[in-house]
Write a protein that holds these residues in place. Structure first.
Motif, PDB file in Angstrom:
ATOM      1  N   ASP A  20       1.184  -1.208   0.073  1.00  0.00           N
ATOM      2  CA  ASP A  20      -0.278   0.292  -0.347  1.00  0.00           C
ATOM      3  C   ASP A  20       0.633   0.959   0.129  1.00  0.00           C
ATOM      4  O   ASP A  20       1.650   1.730   0.891  1.00  0.00           O
ATOM      5  CB  ASP A  20      -1.140   0.029   1.119  1.00  0.00           C
ATOM      6  CG  ASP A  20      -2.059   1.033   1.107  1.00  0.00           C
ATOM      7  OD1 ASP A  20      -1.615   2.029   0.592  1.00  0.00           O
ATOM      8  OD2 ASP A  20      -3.246   0.837   1.565  1.00  0.00           O
ATOM      9  N   ILE A  21       1.201   2.027  -1.761  1.00  0.00           N
ATOM     10  CA  ILE A  21       1.923   3.395  -1.283  1.00  0.00           C
ATOM     11  C   ILE A  21       1.502   4.688  -0.321  1.00  0.00           C
ATOM     12  O   ILE A  21       1.977   5.115   0.339  1.00  0.00           O
ATOM     13  CB  ILE A  21       1.736   3.623  -2.868  1.00  0.00           C
ATOM     14  CG1 ILE A  21       2.740   2.192  -3.424  1.00  0.00           C
ATOM     15  CG2 ILE A  21       3.098   4.673  -2.987  1.00  0.00           C
ATOM     16  CD1 ILE A  21       4.420   2.216  -3.150  1.00  0.00           C
ATOM     17  N   ASP A  22       0.246   4.677  -0.400  1.00  0.00           N
ATOM     18  CA  ASP A  22      -0.486   6.015  -0.032  1.00  0.00           C
ATOM     19  C   ASP A  22      -0.265   5.447   1.330  1.00  0.00           C
ATOM     20  O   ASP A  22       0.363   6.832   2.291  1.00  0.00           O
ATOM     21  CB  ASP A  22      -2.201   5.823  -0.422  1.00  0.00           C
ATOM     22  CG  ASP A  22      -1.888   6.655  -1.528  1.00  0.00           C
ATOM     23  OD1 ASP A  22      -1.187   7.310  -2.334  1.00  0.00           O
ATOM     24  OD2 ASP A  22      -2.532   5.821  -2.233  1.00  0.00           O
ATOM     25  N   ALA A  23      -0.519   4.445   2.355  1.00  0.00           N
ATOM     26  CA  ALA A  23      -0.399   4.263   3.214  1.00  0.00           C
ATOM     27  C   ALA A  23       1.353   4.359   3.929  1.00  0.00           C
ATOM     28  O   ALA A  23       1.039   4.590   5.104  1.00  0.00           O
ATOM     29  CB  ALA A  23      -1.047   2.736   3.708  1.00  0.00           C
ATOM     30  N   ALA A  24       2.183   3.674   2.993  1.00  0.00           N
ATOM     31  CA  ALA A  24       3.397   3.978   3.889  1.00  0.00           C
ATOM     32  C   ALA A  24       3.400   5.369   3.599  1.00  0.00           C
ATOM     33  O   ALA A  24       4.803   6.076   4.672  1.00  0.00           O
ATOM     34  CB  ALA A  24       3.885   3.190   2.697  1.00  0.00           C
ATOM     35  N   VAL A  25       3.527   6.076   2.519  1.00  0.00           N
ATOM     36  CA  VAL A  25       3.875   7.503   2.175  1.00  0.00           C
ATOM     37  C   VAL A  25       3.301   7.980   3.823  1.00  0.00           C
ATOM     38  O   VAL A  25       3.565   9.005   4.535  1.00  0.00           O
ATOM     39  CB  VAL A  25       3.348   8.512   1.033  1.00  0.00           C
ATOM     40  CG1 VAL A  25       3.421   9.869   1.043  1.00  0.00           C
ATOM     41  CG2 VAL A  25       4.115   7.728  -0.115  1.00  0.00           C
ATOM     42  N   ALA A  26       2.346   7.790   4.378  1.00  0.00           N
ATOM     43  CA  ALA A  26       1.464   8.373   5.383  1.00  0.00           C
ATOM     44  C   ALA A  26       2.163   7.811   6.342  1.00  0.00           C
ATOM     45  O   ALA A  26       2.327   9.181   7.167  1.00  0.00           O
ATOM     46  CB  ALA A  26       0.059   7.936   5.399  1.00  0.00           C
ATOM     47  N   PHE A  27       3.027   6.813   6.410  1.00  0.00           N
ATOM     48  CA  PHE A  27       3.628   6.428   7.655  1.00  0.00           C
ATOM     49  C   PHE A  27       4.400   7.048   8.084  1.00  0.00           C
ATOM     50  O   PHE A  27       4.976   8.028   8.835  1.00  0.00           O
ATOM     51  CB  PHE A  27       3.217   4.717   7.938  1.00  0.00           C
ATOM     52  CG  PHE A  27       4.234   4.327   8.614  1.00  0.00           C
ATOM     53  CD1 PHE A  27       4.253   4.006  10.277  1.00  0.00           C
ATOM     54  CD2 PHE A  27       5.762   3.600   8.949  1.00  0.00           C
ATOM     55  CE1 PHE A  27       4.955   3.784  11.400  1.00  0.00           C
ATOM     56  CE2 PHE A  27       6.546   3.337   9.164  1.00  0.00           C
ATOM     57  CZ  PHE A  27       5.779   3.238  10.804  1.00  0.00           C
ATOM     58  N   LEU A 243      19.126   2.434  20.814  1.00  0.00           N
ATOM     59  CA  LEU A 243      17.540   1.876  19.809  1.00  0.00           C
ATOM     60  C   LEU A 243      17.016   1.095  20.346  1.00  0.00           C
ATOM     61  O   LEU A 243      16.680   1.001  21.164  1.00  0.00           O
ATOM     62  CB  LEU A 243      19.418   1.247  18.624  1.00  0.00           C
ATOM     63  CG  LEU A 243      20.129   0.431  19.374  1.00  0.00           C
ATOM     64  CD1 LEU A 243      18.928  -1.201  19.295  1.00  0.00           C
ATOM     65  CD2 LEU A 243      21.215  -0.494  19.102  1.00  0.00           C
ATOM     66  N   ALA A 244      16.311   1.157  18.965  1.00  0.00           N
ATOM     67  CA  ALA A 244      14.354  -0.071  19.527  1.00  0.00           C
ATOM     68  C   ALA A 244      14.303  -0.599  17.766  1.00  0.00           C
ATOM     69  O   ALA A 244      14.946   0.092  17.100  1.00  0.00           O
ATOM     70  CB  ALA A 244      13.652   0.535  19.503  1.00  0.00           C
ATOM     71  N   MET A 245      14.289  -1.532  17.815  1.00  0.00           N
ATOM     72  CA  MET A 245      13.517  -2.119  16.062  1.00  0.00           C
ATOM     73  C   MET A 245      12.196  -2.127  16.373  1.00  0.00           C
ATOM     74  O   MET A 245      11.138  -2.860  16.984  1.00  0.00           O
ATOM     75  CB  MET A 245      14.417  -3.278  16.071  1.00  0.00           C
ATOM     76  CG  MET A 245      13.516  -4.237  15.063  1.00  0.00           C
ATOM     77  SD  MET A 245      15.021  -5.426  15.090  1.00  0.00           S
ATOM     78  CE  MET A 245      16.614  -5.453  14.454  1.00  0.00           C
ATOM     79  N   VAL A 246      10.942  -2.060  15.191  1.00  0.00           N
ATOM     80  CA  VAL A 246       9.631  -2.718  14.901  1.00  0.00           C
ATOM     81  C   VAL A 246       9.424  -2.181  14.015  1.00  0.00           C
ATOM     82  O   VAL A 246      10.604  -2.709  12.939  1.00  0.00           O
ATOM     83  CB  VAL A 246       9.235  -0.957  15.236  1.00  0.00           C
ATOM     84  CG1 VAL A 246       9.374   0.032  16.438  1.00  0.00           C
ATOM     85  CG2 VAL A 246       9.244   0.271  13.455  1.00  0.00           C
ATOM     86  N   LEU A 247       8.212  -3.232  13.969  1.00  0.00           N
ATOM     87  CA  LEU A 247       7.983  -3.125  12.225  1.00  0.00           C
ATOM     88  C   LEU A 247       6.500  -2.490  11.904  1.00  0.00           C
ATOM     89  O   LEU A 247       5.239  -2.284  13.058  1.00  0.00           O
ATOM     90  CB  LEU A 247       6.775  -4.945  12.195  1.00  0.00           C
ATOM     91  CG  LEU A 247       7.925  -6.240  13.097  1.00  0.00           C
ATOM     92  CD1 LEU A 247       6.687  -7.594  13.031  1.00  0.00           C
ATOM     93  CD2 LEU A 247       8.579  -6.384  11.882  1.00  0.00           C
ATOM     94  N   ASP A 248       6.806  -1.827  10.143  1.00  0.00           N
ATOM     95  CA  ASP A 248       6.096  -0.953   9.603  1.00  0.00           C
ATOM     96  C   ASP A 248       4.559  -1.069  10.035  1.00  0.00           C
ATOM     97  O   ASP A 248       4.427  -2.969   9.666  1.00  0.00           O
ATOM     98  CB  ASP A 248       6.946  -0.357   8.404  1.00  0.00           C
ATOM     99  CG  ASP A 248       6.543  -1.357   7.688  1.00  0.00           C
ATOM    100  OD1 ASP A 248       5.544  -2.255   7.416  1.00  0.00           O
ATOM    101  OD2 ASP A 248       7.081  -1.100   6.732  1.00  0.00           O
ATOM    102  N   PRO A 249       3.261  -0.521   9.414  1.00  0.00           N
ATOM    103  CA  PRO A 249       2.327  -1.482   9.774  1.00  0.00           C
ATOM    104  C   PRO A 249       1.547  -2.509   8.743  1.00  0.00           C
ATOM    105  O   PRO A 249       0.875  -3.211   9.192  1.00  0.00           O
ATOM    106  CB  PRO A 249       1.603   0.119   9.451  1.00  0.00           C
ATOM    107  CG  PRO A 249       2.363   1.030   9.594  1.00  0.00           C
ATOM    108  CD  PRO A 249       3.400   0.636   9.509  1.00  0.00           C
ATOM    109  N   PHE A 250       2.616  -2.844   7.881  1.00  0.00           N
ATOM    110  CA  PHE A 250       2.852  -3.711   7.100  1.00  0.00           C
ATOM    111  C   PHE A 250       3.735  -4.899   6.977  1.00  0.00           C
ATOM    112  O   PHE A 250       3.691  -5.850   6.533  1.00  0.00           O
ATOM    113  CB  PHE A 250       3.131  -3.452   6.128  1.00  0.00           C
ATOM    114  CG  PHE A 250       2.005  -2.715   4.982  1.00  0.00           C
ATOM    115  CD1 PHE A 250       0.566  -3.351   5.044  1.00  0.00           C
ATOM    116  CD2 PHE A 250       2.057  -1.225   5.639  1.00  0.00           C
ATOM    117  CE1 PHE A 250      -0.871  -2.199   4.451  1.00  0.00           C
ATOM    118  CE2 PHE A 250       1.216  -0.164   4.630  1.00  0.00           C
ATOM    119  CZ  PHE A 250      -0.766  -0.828   4.381  1.00  0.00           C
ATOM    120  N   GLY A 251       4.831  -5.193   8.005  1.00  0.00           N
ATOM    121  CA  GLY A 251       5.507  -6.040   8.806  1.00  0.00           C
ATOM    122  C   GLY A 251       6.291  -5.721   8.249  1.00  0.00           C
ATOM    123  O   GLY A 251       7.649  -7.026   8.324  1.00  0.00           O
TER     124      GLY A 251
END
Length: 262
Positions: A20-27, A243-251
């Motif tokens: 999802d390009i639009d959602a990634a741009v927003a995040f 430091l910290a590590m995360v998964l973005d909304p799509f993993g």
């Protein structure tokens, strides 16, 4: 800190594949203040994340069948075709062969012997990353591998990297890597063995980026507000930073860091 982005064997580019390009741009816009610029109608949805007008990363749809959301690290090469041959001789595989990207450059995608995906960039009109090390841009890259020793030997053969092993205590080790002949001032990333318990839970080999932050804890909190999932809470690493590590909304995994040295 990245000190080898314009040196053969160093990280030259970074991009995100997402459903999802639009959602990634927003995040990522909300997290790092990035702006998105499309590469044009013939680019298949691909475009560029800009930080203060400078190229910080790329963004595009998932293109390969069965691929999952992830960040891909591209290493600079002067000859993508020769690198493809070197990858295969060293025991890796070609995901997609060298191809021209209009006049921007030439690229190819590979998988190392332990399963981590990466790519190479042979510059043409586009040299590579413009924003590095400042807040909101990549400042380190790291490989978690199911076989760190084999992976280290592979990248040495393919890129001629200089590597240095660092003890971490409790039987753990960490290998720092940089382009050939660069010494300690030309290091760009680390390689680390995945613990057995992580592999038993299904963790696989992967490269991921570290993005610099003014404040690690604040950036982590903001990422969670925007839909990210924390997998490594904020922690201090002696001589390295917080430091910290995360998964973005799509993993797609990535880390944030407030480096100890700027």
């Amino acid at each position: 800190m990245l000190t080898s982005t314009h040196v053969p064997g160093g990280p030259a580019w970074l991009d995100l594949g997402t459903p999802d390009i639009d959602a990634a741009v927003a995040f990522y816009g909300g997290l790092f203040g990035w702006e998105f610029r499309s590469a044009g109608p013939d680019a298949g949805g691909y475009g560029f994340f800009l930080k203060d007008g400078k190229a910080a990363a790329g963004l595009g749809p998932l293109m390969e069948e069965g691929s999952r959301p992830s960040w891909t690290v591209y290493f600079r090469t002067e000859d993508a075709d020769a690198t493809a041959d070197a990858v295969q001789r060293a025991g890796g595989s070609v995901r997609f062969p060298p191809m021209d990207v209009l006049t921007a450059g030439r690229m190819a995608g590979f998988t190392d012997p332990a399963g981590a995906e990466f790519a190479v960039w042979q510059p043409g009109d586009t040299d590579g990353l413009e924003a590095v090390n400042d807040p909101g841009s990549v400042s380190w890259i790291e490989l978690y591998s199911t076989d760190a020793a084999a992976a280290t030997e592979f990248y040495r053969k393919v890129f001629g990297w200089d590597t240095r092993d660092m003890g971490m205590g409790e039987g753990l080790s960490y290998t720092i890597a940089g382009p050939a002949g660069g010494g300690e001032k030309r290091m760009h990333g680390g390689l680390m063995q995945l613990p057995e318990e992580n592999m038993q839970r299904g963790s696989t080999s992967e490269w991921h980026p570290y993005f610099e932050a003014e404040n690690c804890d604040t950036t982590l909190a903001r990422a969670e507000e925007l839909g990210a999932t924390t997998i490594v809470p904020a922690m201090d690493a002696a001589g390295v930073g917080r430091l910290a590590m995360v998964l973005d909304p799509f993993g797609a995994p990535f880390a944030v860091i407030r480096s100890a040295v700027h």
